[in-house]
Write a protein that holds these residues in place. Structure first.
Motif, PDB file in Angstrom:
ATOM      1  N   ASP A  20     -58.233 -15.152 -29.716  1.00 28.45           N
ATOM      2  CA  ASP A  20     -58.280 -14.051 -30.689  1.00 28.45           C
ATOM      3  C   ASP A  20     -57.681 -14.476 -32.025  1.00 28.45           C
ATOM      4  O   ASP A  20     -58.228 -14.193 -33.093  1.00 28.45           O
ATOM      5  N   LEU A  23     -60.043 -16.858 -33.835  1.00 28.50           N
ATOM      6  CA  LEU A  23     -61.190 -16.149 -34.396  1.00 28.50           C
ATOM      7  C   LEU A  23     -60.806 -15.432 -35.685  1.00 28.50           C
ATOM      8  O   LEU A  23     -61.542 -15.464 -36.666  1.00 28.50           O
ATOM      9  N   ILE A  24     -59.629 -14.816 -35.693  1.00 29.99           N
ATOM     10  CA  ILE A  24     -59.166 -14.138 -36.908  1.00 29.99           C
ATOM     11  C   ILE A  24     -58.957 -15.154 -38.027  1.00 29.99           C
ATOM     12  O   ILE A  24     -59.339 -14.915 -39.177  1.00 29.99           O
ATOM     13  N   LEU A  26     -60.467 -18.064 -38.359  1.00 26.07           N
ATOM     14  CA  LEU A  26     -61.783 -18.542 -38.759  1.00 26.07           C
ATOM     15  C   LEU A  26     -62.449 -17.565 -39.726  1.00 26.07           C
ATOM     16  O   LEU A  26     -62.958 -17.964 -40.773  1.00 26.07           O
ATOM     17  N   VAL A  27     -62.415 -16.299 -39.387  1.00 26.92           N
ATOM     18  CA  VAL A  27     -63.013 -15.288 -40.265  1.00 26.92           C
ATOM     19  C   VAL A  27     -62.279 -15.251 -41.601  1.00 26.92           C
ATOM     20  O   VAL A  27     -62.902 -15.168 -42.668  1.00 26.92           O
ATOM     21  N   PHE A  28     -60.966 -15.338 -41.577  1.00 30.31           N
ATOM     22  CA  PHE A  28     -60.185 -15.324 -42.812  1.00 30.31           C
ATOM     23  C   PHE A  28     -60.566 -16.483 -43.721  1.00 30.31           C
ATOM     24  O   PHE A  28     -60.827 -16.298 -44.921  1.00 30.31           O
ATOM     25  N   MET A  30     -63.307 -18.292 -43.690  1.00 28.96           N
ATOM     26  CA  MET A  30     -64.707 -18.196 -44.121  1.00 28.96           C
ATOM     27  C   MET A  30     -64.860 -17.211 -45.272  1.00 28.96           C
ATOM     28  O   MET A  30     -65.643 -17.432 -46.191  1.00 28.96           O
ATOM     29  N   VAL A  31     -64.123 -16.124 -45.235  1.00 29.76           N
ATOM     30  CA  VAL A  31     -64.237 -15.106 -46.277  1.00 29.76           C
ATOM     31  C   VAL A  31     -63.570 -15.554 -47.570  1.00 29.76           C
ATOM     32  O   VAL A  31     -64.084 -15.302 -48.666  1.00 29.76           O
ATOM     33  N   THR A  32     -62.451 -16.266 -47.473  1.00 23.29           N
ATOM     34  CA  THR A  32     -61.702 -16.610 -48.676  1.00 23.29           C
ATOM     35  C   THR A  32     -62.123 -17.930 -49.301  1.00 23.29           C
ATOM     36  O   THR A  32     -61.715 -18.230 -50.416  1.00 23.29           O
TER      37      THR A  32
END
Length: 136
Positions: A20, A23-24, A26-28, A30-32
């Motif tokens: 978990d 994944l958080i 990775l998303v962070f 990718m967005v920034t």
């Protein structure tokens, strides 16, 4: 009488919380993060030479290639022969002349190849093709 209880199974380390968190992260990221457009060729002026080495000034010629496949140099539509002669004269004047071709999205690939071949036959060694995309 002795009661024999079965031994408790050892607690297993769960990987779910770690997954978990990964994944958080990775998303962070990718967005920034920002991505480079590797298809883009920068159209920048060449930097001036060093003070000790004189350098002939480089010119930049832009050839627009319309949807009809006719090359346009400085607002004048040219044939393949006249374009080659104009480029040969520009290269004779300044050997470091850079030629930038800006094809229309509707231009045929053969028209682009014809212009590139003419530039190569004229002695152009610095040739770029720019692709413009609509801003979204």
């Amino acid at each position: 009488m002795r009661i024999h209880r079965p031994a408790r199974p050892r607690a297993l380390i769960s990987l779910v919380p770690m997954i978990d968190v990964m994944l958080i992260l990775l998303v962070f990221f990718m967005v920034t993060s920002t991505y480079l457009n590797l298809d883009m060729i920068p159209a920048v002026k060449p930097s001036a030479g060093t003070a000790g080495s004189p350098r002939t000034p480089a010119k930049t010629l832009m050839i627009r290639l319309g949807a009809d496949g006719v090359p346009v140099l400085r607002g004048t539509a040219l044939t393949a022969d006249t374009l080659r002669a104009a480029l040969a004269a520009a290269v004779a004047d300044a050997p470091l002349t850079q030629v930038v071709i800006l094809p229309s999205g509707a231009a045929r690939t053969q028209a682009l190849i014809t212009v590139m071949d003419g530039a190569a036959l004229a002695g152009v060694t610095r040739l770029r093709v720019l692709r413009l995309e609509a801003a979204q």
